[in-house]
Design a protein around this motif. Structure first.
Motif, PDB file in Angstrom:
ATOM      1  N   PHE A  78     -52.442 -29.577 -30.377  1.00 41.90           N
ATOM      2  CA  PHE A  78     -52.098 -30.709 -29.513  1.00 41.90           C
ATOM      3  C   PHE A  78     -51.446 -31.855 -30.288  1.00 41.90           C
ATOM      4  CE2 PHE A  78     -54.644 -28.346 -26.538  1.00 41.90           C
ATOM      5  CZ  PHE A  78     -54.030 -28.614 -25.317  1.00 41.90           C
ATOM      6  N   VAL A  79     -52.021 -32.255 -31.418  1.00 38.05           N
ATOM      7  CA  VAL A  79     -51.449 -33.430 -32.102  1.00 38.05           C
ATOM      8  C   VAL A  79     -50.072 -33.130 -32.691  1.00 38.05           C
ATOM      9  CG1 VAL A  79     -53.637 -34.572 -32.633  1.00 38.05           C
ATOM     10  CG2 VAL A  79     -52.619 -33.071 -34.344  1.00 38.05           C
ATOM     11  N   ASN A  80     -49.801 -31.872 -32.985  1.00 36.92           N
ATOM     12  CA  ASN A  80     -48.482 -31.556 -33.529  1.00 36.92           C
ATOM     13  C   ASN A  80     -47.425 -31.436 -32.439  1.00 36.92           C
ATOM     14  OD1 ASN A  80     -48.414 -30.907 -36.655  1.00 36.92           O
ATOM     15  ND2 ASN A  80     -50.436 -30.368 -35.882  1.00 36.92           N
ATOM     16  N   LEU A  81     -47.804 -30.900 -31.282  1.00 37.62           N
ATOM     17  CA  LEU A  81     -46.807 -30.622 -30.245  1.00 37.62           C
ATOM     18  C   LEU A  81     -46.663 -31.706 -29.192  1.00 37.62           C
ATOM     19  CD1 LEU A  81     -46.771 -27.810 -31.544  1.00 37.62           C
ATOM     20  CD2 LEU A  81     -46.468 -26.884 -29.253  1.00 37.62           C
ATOM     21  N   VAL A  82     -47.729 -32.469 -28.981  1.00 37.38           N
ATOM     22  CA  VAL A  82     -47.695 -33.457 -27.901  1.00 37.38           C
ATOM     23  C   VAL A  82     -47.399 -34.840 -28.477  1.00 37.38           C
ATOM     24  CG1 VAL A  82     -49.022 -34.532 -26.030  1.00 37.38           C
ATOM     25  CG2 VAL A  82     -49.353 -32.105 -26.559  1.00 37.38           C
ATOM     26  N   GLU A  83     -46.467 -35.546 -27.880  1.00 35.93           N
ATOM     27  CA  GLU A  83     -46.195 -36.924 -28.286  1.00 35.93           C
ATOM     28  C   GLU A  83     -46.698 -37.873 -27.202  1.00 35.93           C
ATOM     29  OE1 GLU A  83     -42.615 -37.827 -30.514  1.00 35.93           O
ATOM     30  OE2 GLU A  83     -41.813 -35.902 -29.888  1.00 35.93           O
ATOM     31  N   PRO A  84     -46.971 -39.120 -27.581  1.00 37.53           N
ATOM     32  CA  PRO A  84     -47.395 -40.088 -26.568  1.00 37.53           C
ATOM     33  C   PRO A  84     -46.374 -40.105 -25.426  1.00 37.53           C
ATOM     34  CG  PRO A  84     -47.607 -41.030 -28.770  1.00 37.53           C
ATOM     35  CD  PRO A  84     -46.927 -39.710 -28.937  1.00 37.53           C
ATOM     36  N   GLY A  85     -46.868 -40.072 -24.210  1.00 40.59           N
ATOM     37  CA  GLY A  85     -45.984 -40.086 -23.044  1.00 40.59           C
ATOM     38  C   GLY A  85     -45.619 -38.698 -22.530  1.00 40.59           C
ATOM     39  N   ASP A  86     -45.808 -37.660 -23.338  1.00 40.98           N
ATOM     40  CA  ASP A  86     -45.485 -36.293 -22.898  1.00 40.98           C
ATOM     41  C   ASP A  86     -46.393 -35.871 -21.745  1.00 40.98           C
ATOM     42  OD1 ASP A  86     -43.461 -35.929 -24.729  1.00 40.98           O
ATOM     43  OD2 ASP A  86     -44.538 -34.481 -25.986  1.00 40.98           O
ATOM     44  N   LYS A  87     -45.754 -35.221 -20.770  1.00 43.99           N
ATOM     45  CA  LYS A  87     -46.523 -34.641 -19.668  1.00 43.99           C
ATOM     46  C   LYS A  87     -46.958 -33.232 -20.039  1.00 43.99           C
ATOM     47  CE  LYS A  87     -45.320 -36.362 -15.087  1.00 43.99           C
ATOM     48  NZ  LYS A  87     -44.597 -36.085 -13.845  1.00 43.99           N
ATOM     49  N   VAL A  88     -48.240 -32.953 -19.882  1.00 46.90           N
ATOM     50  CA  VAL A  88     -48.780 -31.636 -20.224  1.00 46.90           C
ATOM     51  C   VAL A  88     -49.577 -31.107 -19.033  1.00 46.90           C
ATOM     52  CG1 VAL A  88     -50.253 -30.361 -21.826  1.00 46.90           C
ATOM     53  CG2 VAL A  88     -48.984 -32.374 -22.639  1.00 46.90           C
ATOM     54  N   ILE A  89     -49.226 -29.925 -18.564  1.00 45.57           N
ATOM     55  CA  ILE A  89     -50.050 -29.288 -17.524  1.00 45.57           C
ATOM     56  C   ILE A  89     -51.236 -28.627 -18.213  1.00 45.57           C
ATOM     57  CG2 ILE A  89     -50.164 -27.455 -15.781  1.00 45.57           C
ATOM     58  CD1 ILE A  89     -47.207 -28.010 -15.198  1.00 45.57           C
ATOM     59  N   VAL A  90     -52.431 -29.033 -17.825  1.00 43.07           N
ATOM     60  CA  VAL A  90     -53.647 -28.485 -18.424  1.00 43.07           C
ATOM     61  C   VAL A  90     -54.420 -27.714 -17.354  1.00 43.07           C
ATOM     62  CG1 VAL A  90     -55.843 -29.034 -19.519  1.00 43.07           C
ATOM     63  CG2 VAL A  90     -53.809 -30.373 -20.095  1.00 43.07           C
ATOM     64  N   CYS A  91     -54.656 -26.437 -17.610  1.00 42.71           N
ATOM     65  CA  CYS A  91     -55.408 -25.605 -16.669  1.00 42.71           C
ATOM     66  C   CYS A  91     -56.882 -25.716 -17.021  1.00 42.71           C
ATOM     67  CB  CYS A  91     -54.959 -24.157 -16.773  1.00 42.71           C
ATOM     68  SG  CYS A  91     -53.176 -23.984 -16.532  1.00 42.71           S
ATOM     69  N   ARG A  92     -57.687 -26.015 -15.996  1.00 43.13           N
ATOM     70  CA  ARG A  92     -59.098 -26.278 -16.274  1.00 43.13           C
ATOM     71  C   ARG A  92     -59.966 -25.394 -15.400  1.00 43.13           C
ATOM     72  NH1 ARG A  92     -60.953 -32.439 -15.594  1.00 43.13           N
ATOM     73  NH2 ARG A  92     -60.434 -31.908 -13.434  1.00 43.13           N
ATOM     74  N   ASN A  93     -60.547 -24.368 -16.024  1.00 46.27           N
ATOM     75  CA  ASN A  93     -61.481 -23.506 -15.279  1.00 46.27           C
ATOM     76  C   ASN A  93     -62.757 -23.279 -16.094  1.00 46.27           C
ATOM     77  OD1 ASN A  93     -60.170 -21.932 -17.209  1.00 46.27           O
ATOM     78  ND2 ASN A  93     -60.234 -20.067 -15.989  1.00 46.27           N
ATOM     79  N   GLY A  94     -63.095 -24.290 -16.908  1.00 53.37           N
ATOM     80  CA  GLY A  94     -64.300 -24.211 -17.728  1.00 53.37           C
ATOM     81  C   GLY A  94     -64.319 -25.349 -18.744  1.00 53.37           C
ATOM     82  N   VAL A  95     -65.277 -25.287 -19.660  1.00 47.93           N
ATOM     83  CA  VAL A  95     -65.479 -26.366 -20.639  1.00 47.93           C
ATOM     84  C   VAL A  95     -64.233 -26.605 -21.498  1.00 47.93           C
ATOM     85  CG1 VAL A  95     -66.699 -26.911 -22.800  1.00 47.93           C
ATOM     86  CG2 VAL A  95     -67.997 -26.190 -20.786  1.00 47.93           C
ATOM     87  N   PHE A  96     -63.564 -25.521 -21.884  1.00 46.06           N
ATOM     88  CA  PHE A  96     -62.534 -25.685 -22.907  1.00 46.06           C
ATOM     89  C   PHE A  96     -61.214 -26.197 -22.357  1.00 46.06           C
ATOM     90  CE2 PHE A  96     -65.987 -23.310 -24.626  1.00 46.06           C
ATOM     91  CZ  PHE A  96     -66.211 -23.994 -25.803  1.00 46.06           C
ATOM     92  N   GLY A  97     -60.978 -25.955 -21.060  1.00 48.06           N
ATOM     93  CA  GLY A  97     -59.838 -26.592 -20.415  1.00 48.06           C
ATOM     94  C   GLY A  97     -60.036 -28.104 -20.363  1.00 48.06           C
ATOM     95  N   GLU A  98     -61.264 -28.521 -20.087  1.00 46.69           N
ATOM     96  CA  GLU A  98     -61.565 -29.959 -20.062  1.00 46.69           C
ATOM     97  C   GLU A  98     -61.366 -30.570 -21.454  1.00 46.69           C
ATOM     98  OE1 GLU A  98     -61.949 -32.462 -18.238  1.00 46.69           O
ATOM     99  OE2 GLU A  98     -62.936 -33.859 -19.615  1.00 46.69           O
ATOM    100  N   ARG A  99     -61.728 -29.813 -22.484  1.00 50.34           N
ATOM    101  CA  ARG A  99     -61.540 -30.315 -23.849  1.00 50.34           C
ATOM    102  C   ARG A  99     -60.046 -30.468 -24.177  1.00 50.34           C
ATOM    103  NH1 ARG A  99     -65.098 -27.763 -28.657  1.00 50.34           N
ATOM    104  NH2 ARG A  99     -66.743 -28.514 -27.256  1.00 50.34           N
ATOM    105  N   MET A 100     -59.236 -29.577 -23.620  1.00 48.93           N
ATOM    106  CA  MET A 100     -57.778 -29.705 -23.777  1.00 48.93           C
ATOM    107  C   MET A 100     -57.289 -31.015 -23.170  1.00 48.93           C
ATOM    108  SD  MET A 100     -56.325 -25.905 -22.869  1.00 48.93           S
ATOM    109  CE  MET A 100     -55.743 -24.828 -24.187  1.00 48.93           C
ATOM    110  N   ARG A 101     -57.817 -31.327 -21.983  1.00 51.08           N
ATOM    111  CA  ARG A 101     -57.424 -32.581 -21.330  1.00 51.08           C
ATOM    112  C   ARG A 101     -57.774 -33.772 -22.218  1.00 51.08           C
ATOM    113  NH1 ARG A 101     -59.175 -36.856 -18.975  1.00 51.08           N
ATOM    114  NH2 ARG A 101     -61.326 -36.263 -19.442  1.00 51.08           N
ATOM    115  N   GLU A 102     -58.999 -33.758 -22.786  1.00 49.63           N
ATOM    116  CA  GLU A 102     -59.434 -34.812 -23.708  1.00 49.63           C
ATOM    117  C   GLU A 102     -58.421 -34.989 -24.840  1.00 49.63           C
ATOM    118  OE1 GLU A 102     -61.812 -36.830 -24.972  1.00 49.63           O
ATOM    119  OE2 GLU A 102     -63.140 -36.891 -23.241  1.00 49.63           O
ATOM    120  N   ASN A 103     -57.962 -33.875 -25.374  1.00 45.54           N
ATOM    121  CA  ASN A 103     -56.995 -33.936 -26.473  1.00 45.54           C
ATOM    122  C   ASN A 103     -55.704 -34.617 -26.038  1.00 45.54           C
ATOM    123  OD1 ASN A 103     -57.329 -32.324 -29.276  1.00 45.54           O
ATOM    124  ND2 ASN A 103     -58.747 -31.497 -27.766  1.00 45.54           N
TER     125      ASN A 103
END
Lengths: 373, 373
Positions: A78-103
């Motif tokens: 996440f920190v390498n590929l996502v820049e501030p302001g970037d839109k990211v679609i995050v799929c959430r069907n459990g704990v680890f999808g939510e952790r992706m959103r946090e990132n």
């Protein structure tokens, strides 16, 4: 007060990870430490890259192990590929999808959430709709194998969708790598991370990652600096690079990398398709026995992970008491439920070296003895 | 092509780390893996906290090991304590002070640099001036023992200055912990990080850290979120907390923590003052021999680290060739120079289990044989 050496018992690990580790891997772990810039160690790192490419089924040059657990591997992507302001679609069907959103949020990105039920796979239809609704989206992030629910999502179809809509993918394969089919190149996945302690049956603490050429391009064309120094893969690349002089970044976890090398040599010798088949075979055996005992699977058969069996226990079972009994009497660990499944379901892992007939038989017999007493 | 198991040779590690590891610690490392939420493992983590408190000479409740190398421990201190816009005085007298500056900048903090020569300790006068000139400064960051130069700075005096000017300290003790006097509580240090692979002689990959009550207060009163999820110590605290139910954060590197526990049991049994004295004694022995062979120390005697001997080699020595000869003929690793000392000096480590008479004697004899041939 004097503290003594810690002598752990020999547990049988059938939880969500760490998984059972082969004595061969533990032996490799304890081989004499060499310097992290020793020419022999550098050759071993080169072999390790080759072995990881095989495990991920990729030719990506940037295929290494992050010197920290899977959650750091996630953050590295996440920190390498996502820049501030970037839109990211995050799929959430459990704990680890939510952790992706946090990132995403901590980086200052915008997370577009695609929610699915816990236990269901990611819906490709919903993802396609989200891609249509957000033409300025840069990245699609999803979990291939949800460790919290045992659901397998269709990474191939999601990878195709991402290419069709020209977005990059970040894919969590922590629990899938080595346990079910995963083809990074054929499925055109871009930034993929995993963990050492699941179906590779290595010690916990390392996170294999692989970045496609397109992912590297995105890193190299960033407008903003990478917020983490430790996880800045442009620096790490210089440390793992096979050509010329290595540039010092941090001190690699030498012995853990020995163990990862050994576990990947075992995977290479077995053949990855054989390993996938073995996980499926052991799952079938376990499933029959569990259903006889009154357990019901959380996930529908079509998207069920063989290596992580999330099951509702029979009614009337004092789940914490039974798990403690299995641990104390049989040295057998099964996993508690996590998140919304806590107290409702167990997670029985059949991962890597743990996916063996003797483990399945022991687990079924121990459960039978415990539940019928 | 089939890759074989990696069988490393038995090296004698006298570089800047990883250091020689006791067979006792390697044995602990390879004990059977248990689950990271196993009650027995949780008790071991509690013991580990006690042992780390002893090593750091602190009563800080928040004293744990970050599940990643020292550079992640550094980042853990910075991302938790520094907020965007915060002014941080960073003392730079080697590679690791510069890395601290990198950390501050990536967070969006403002780094006020206090520069000293490579090989010199941090000047307390310059630091006091910087504190006077920057009354709005929040934090003073410095390296206790510079691994790149072998210089020891006066952490006690710098800690006092920081309290006098009411700023927090972030202190790098990667190379000092266990090797020279370090008293976190007496010296009133706030966020202190170290590494497992130096004077503790554990495997590389872990970073012991300790946070004072004032550091915790600063974290709890932050205006902005912590940018890293993996290094967010408010989450990690819930994982390492001894009271009640642990909250899952990441999977701890179980076996590496066994090894750290064992190396700290060894330190406890030796007694920390005895360990400090042993490093000094071995240094004296090495120094006499090295000077006879024509080596000259980079650092003045008053601020010289016993455990990291940075030395200019005698004129006319082909340094890379000699180091390779020592490695290939004697299995003896000594460290190259780093940064501005690359190609000019070596770093001979006497760290932890490596600080033994047999290592010093071998090193001196091997050097004598190599240089006079």
């Amino acid at each position: 007060m004097t503290i003594q050496s810690f002598i752990p018992p020999r547990r049988i690990l059938m939880g969500p990870g760490p998984s059972d580790i082969s004595p061969q891997v533990l032996q490799a772990l304890s081989r004499p430490t060499v310097g992290h810039l020793d020419p022999l160690f550098i050759s071993m790192m080169d072999e390790l890259k080759q072995l990881l490419k095989y495990a991920f089924q990729t030719k990506n040059e940037f295929t290494i192990a992050v010197s920290a657990p899977g959650s750091a591997g996630m953050e590295a992507c996440f920190v390498n590929l996502v820049e501030p302001g970037d839109k990211v679609i995050v799929c959430r069907n459990g704990v680890f999808g939510e952790r992706m959103r946090e990132n995403v949020v901590r980086i200052g990105g915008e997370a577009i959430i695609v929610d699915d039920e816990w236990g269901a796979p990611v819906s490709t239809d919903k993802v396609e709709q989200a891609l249509k609704d957000n033409p300025d989206c840069k990245i699609l992030a999803f979990v291939h194998a949800e460790t919290s629910t045992g659901a397998l999502s269709d990474a191939k179809a999601l990878g195709e969708l991402a290419k069709q809509y020209r977005v990059l993918t970040i894919v969590d394969t922590v629990t899938s790598l080595g346990g079910v089919e995963l083809r990074v190149d054929d499925w055109q996945l871009d930034a993929v991370y995993s963990g050492s302690q699941k179906c590779l049956s290595c010690v916990p603490g390392l996170s294999p990652v692989t970045f496609s050429a397109k992912a590297i391009e995105k890193i190299q064309s960033r407008q903003s600096p990478i917020q983490s120094w430790f996880l800045d893969q442009s620096l790490v690349l210089g440390y793992w690079s096979g050509e010329g002089k290595r540039s010092y970044h941090h001190t690699a976890p030498v012995n853990s990398l020995y163990a990862l090398h050994e576990s990947l040599v075992m995977l290479q010798n077995e053949g990855i398709e054989n390993a996938w088949r073995r996980h499926q075979d052991m799952h079938e055996k376990l499933k029959v026995g569990l259903e006889k005992l009154g357990f019901k699977f959380v996930v529908e058969e079509s998207s069920r992970l063989p290596q992580l069996n999330a099951v509702y226990f029979p009614e009337g079972v004092d789940e914490a008491k039974v798990r403690a009994h299995l641990l104390n009497t049989y040295n057998l660990e099964v996993g508690a439920g996590l998140g919304s499944l806590a107290g409702k379901a167990w997670r029985i892992g059949l991962m890597g070296y743990g996916a063996r007939p003797e483990n399945v038989s022991l687990c079924l017999k121990a459960l039978e003895e415990t539940l019928t007493n």
